[in-house]
Write a protein that holds these residues in place. Sequence first.
Motif, PDB file in Angstrom:
ATOM      1  N   GLN A 200     125.189  37.452 -11.043  1.00  0.00           N
ATOM      2  CA  GLN A 200     124.381  38.350 -10.204  1.00  0.00           C
ATOM      3  C   GLN A 200     124.024  39.673 -10.867  1.00  0.00           C
ATOM      4  OE1 GLN A 200     125.864  38.947  -6.154  1.00  0.00           O
ATOM      5  NE2 GLN A 200     127.144  37.145  -6.381  1.00  0.00           N
ATOM      6  N   VAL A 201     124.902  40.112 -11.773  1.00  0.00           N
ATOM      7  CA  VAL A 201     124.741  41.472 -12.328  1.00  0.00           C
ATOM      8  C   VAL A 201     124.822  41.442 -13.838  1.00  0.00           C
ATOM      9  CG1 VAL A 201     125.804  43.766 -12.459  1.00  0.00           C
ATOM     10  CG2 VAL A 201     125.724  42.581 -10.296  1.00  0.00           C
ATOM     11  N   ARG A 202     123.994  42.233 -14.447  1.00  0.00           N
ATOM     12  CA  ARG A 202     124.094  42.428 -15.882  1.00  0.00           C
ATOM     13  C   ARG A 202     124.421  43.895 -16.133  1.00  0.00           C
ATOM     14  NH1 ARG A 202     121.177  39.010 -20.273  1.00  0.00           N
ATOM     15  NH2 ARG A 202     122.080  40.056 -22.071  1.00  0.00           N
ATOM     16  N   VAL A 203     125.435  44.142 -16.962  1.00  0.00           N
ATOM     17  CA  VAL A 203     125.787  45.528 -17.297  1.00  0.00           C
ATOM     18  C   VAL A 203     125.120  45.851 -18.630  1.00  0.00           C
ATOM     19  CG1 VAL A 203     127.664  47.155 -17.686  1.00  0.00           C
ATOM     20  CG2 VAL A 203     128.028  45.182 -16.191  1.00  0.00           C
ATOM     21  N   SER A 204     124.254  46.848 -18.624  1.00  0.00           N
ATOM     22  CA  SER A 204     123.575  47.245 -19.861  1.00  0.00           C
ATOM     23  C   SER A 204     124.036  48.636 -20.260  1.00  0.00           C
ATOM     24  CB  SER A 204     122.058  47.263 -19.660  1.00  0.00           C
ATOM     25  OG  SER A 204     121.573  45.952 -19.573  1.00  0.00           O
ATOM     26  N   TYR A 205     124.121  48.858 -21.552  1.00  0.00           N
ATOM     27  CA  TYR A 205     124.517  50.196 -21.974  1.00  0.00           C
ATOM     28  C   TYR A 205     123.883  50.576 -23.308  1.00  0.00           C
ATOM     29  CZ  TYR A 205     127.584  47.812 -25.196  1.00  0.00           C
ATOM     30  OH  TYR A 205     128.047  47.013 -26.195  1.00  0.00           O
ATOM     31  N   ALA A 206     123.858  51.856 -23.557  1.00  0.00           N
ATOM     32  CA  ALA A 206     123.482  52.394 -24.865  1.00  0.00           C
ATOM     33  C   ALA A 206     124.486  53.502 -25.124  1.00  0.00           C
ATOM     34  CB  ALA A 206     122.070  52.956 -24.822  1.00  0.00           C
ATOM     35  N   LYS A 207     125.090  53.490 -26.299  1.00  0.00           N
ATOM     36  CA  LYS A 207     126.096  54.520 -26.535  1.00  0.00           C
ATOM     37  C   LYS A 207     125.890  55.181 -27.893  1.00  0.00           C
ATOM     38  CE  LYS A 207     130.142  52.822 -28.967  1.00  0.00           C
ATOM     39  NZ  LYS A 207     129.555  51.808 -29.833  1.00  0.00           N
ATOM     40  N   VAL A 208     126.425  56.384 -27.992  1.00  0.00           N
ATOM     41  CA  VAL A 208     126.313  57.120 -29.248  1.00  0.00           C
ATOM     42  C   VAL A 208     127.673  57.751 -29.531  1.00  0.00           C
ATOM     43  CG1 VAL A 208     125.454  59.249 -28.193  1.00  0.00           C
ATOM     44  CG2 VAL A 208     124.785  58.699 -30.507  1.00  0.00           C
ATOM     45  N   ALA A 209     128.055  57.763 -30.808  1.00  0.00           N
ATOM     46  CA  ALA A 209     129.330  58.363 -31.194  1.00  0.00           C
ATOM     47  C   ALA A 209     129.091  59.806 -31.604  1.00  0.00           C
ATOM     48  CB  ALA A 209     129.948  57.593 -32.354  1.00  0.00           C
ATOM     49  N   GLU A 210     130.011  60.678 -31.208  1.00  0.00           N
ATOM     50  CA  GLU A 210     129.900  62.078 -31.617  1.00  0.00           C
ATOM     51  C   GLU A 210     131.268  62.531 -32.118  1.00  0.00           C
ATOM     52  OE1 GLU A 210     129.244  64.840 -28.415  1.00  0.00           O
ATOM     53  OE2 GLU A 210     129.337  66.545 -29.772  1.00  0.00           O
TER      54      GLU A 210
END
Length: 445
Positions: A200-210
Motif C-alpha cells: 500500500q505504501v512506498r517510503v521514498s527518501y533523499a538524504k545528504v551527509a554533512e
Amino acid sequence: MPINPTAGAPQYPGGCLQPVLLRDRVDHIDGATGELLHRYTTVHEPGGVLPIACKTRRASQCAPCAEVYRADTYQVISAGLSGGKGIPATVAEHPSVFTTLTAPSFGPVHLHREKDGRLLRCRPRRHSRTCPHGRRMSCGVKHTRNDTRLGEPLCPDCYDYSGAVLFNALAPELWRRFTISLRRALARQAGLTNKALAAQVRVSYAKVAEYQRRGVVHFHAIIRLDGRAGPTTAPPVWATLALLTVAIDQAARSVNFQTAAAPSVPARTLAWGRELDTRPITSTGELTDTRVAAYVAKYATKAAECTGTLDRRLTPGDKLADLPIRDHARRLIAECLRLGKLPGLEDLRLTAWAHMLGFRGHFSTKSRAYSITLGSLRADRSQHQREQAITAGLLPDLDPDSTLVIARWQFAGRGHEPAIPPGSPDPPPPAQRGSPHREEVDDVA
Ligand SMILES: [Zn+2]
Ligand SMILES: [Zn+2]
Ligand SMILES: [Zn+2]
C-alpha cells in the motif's frame, strides 16, 4: 557555452578548473552499409585536444562544475517535493518530513550556542570537574560561528577518537538499518504486516551527509510517503504526517550496530545520537520545499572540509605530523590509520578513507522512486545540445537507430597544462578523477 560537435562526448562547460584533455576522433557509420557518414576529430581543436569538464560535485575542487552539480541536485530534490520534470504536483500533498539523524557524543567539544540572537557561553559549569589529565570540563567562552576552537574537544586525551571514527565508518550501515526499521515501525503503527504495508505504501527518501565541526557525519533526509507506485500515486488516508513522524522516532531510537572486536578495541554498540529532529516540509512557513531543496543541494557539493582535514587521500609519502591540517583532524586521521591496521576491522577500510575521517559512504543518495535522477537531467541537456549542434549545421542529422557512433578517445592531459603528445606510453586513465565518491546512487532497501 560552446557547442561540442561530438555525439559521444560530454560537453565542456566553460570554466572547469581542471578539465580532462582528450585526443582522437568520433566516427558516425551507417550500420547497414558501413559507410563513414561523419567524422569528428580533435585535430582542429586548439592544441589538438578536446577539454572535457571534470564534473566534480565538490566545490573545494572545482567551483564551476560543483555549481552545475548543485543546480541539478536542486532540481532533483525540488521535483520530489513540489513536482515538475514529469513528477505530478500532487506529490506536494504526500506526507513529507525533513529529518536530521545525528551522531552520539564522543566527549565534550567547544560549541557555538545562541538564543534569540544572543551568543551564549560554551559550557558554563560552576562546579566543573577536572579530567584525569588535569583539564577543566567547562568553558565560559562565547564562541562566534567561525571560532576555530569549535568542534575541538575540551580534552583531546579523554576524547573517544575510536568511537568517532567507527561511527563515521558505520554511519551508512546504520542508515540502511534505519530505513528497514522505519518500514517495520510504519507497519506496526498502521497495524499491518510488513508485506501488507509494502502493498500500500512506498517510503521514498533523499538524504545528504554533512560533517559536523567535531568531525563526525550526520544525515539530513527528506522522507516521504507515497502510494504503492511512488510519487504518481497518493498514499492511503491512514498514512499521515503524524504516523510518519512517530515511526521515524521509533526507528531512529531502536536501530543499532555492533562493531567487531579487535585487539585493544572491544566490540561496541553504535547508535544515533539522542538529538533527533523531524519537521514537516510545507509550501509555506518555516521549512518550505524550496528551502529544503536549496539546503540539500548546497550540502551535496561539500565533503569534510569544514573539519579542517585533508582534501585528498593520504599517500605513502605523507608525514601526518607535517600536514597542514587541524590537530583534531590529525588525531582522527591517526586513529583511522591505527584502527585500519587491526585484524577484525579491515573491512572498514579506514586507512584508505582516513582523509574522510573514516566515512566512505555516498554524500547524497536517494531511493529509486524519490524523484527524477541526475542522469536523466544530464541526458536531457546532452540531447538539447545535440539538437542545437544539428540546427547550427555542426553535426549531420543522422538516424540514431541506424547510425553507429564509434568513439576513440585517448587521455591527453589534465587541467590547463600542455597536452601529453600523441603516442606517449601508459597514459593514466581519465576515469576515477575528481571526487573519490560516486556522485549519486539509488540505494533501495
Ligand atoms: Zn571542473
Ligand atoms: Zn568552548
Ligand atoms: Zn582528559
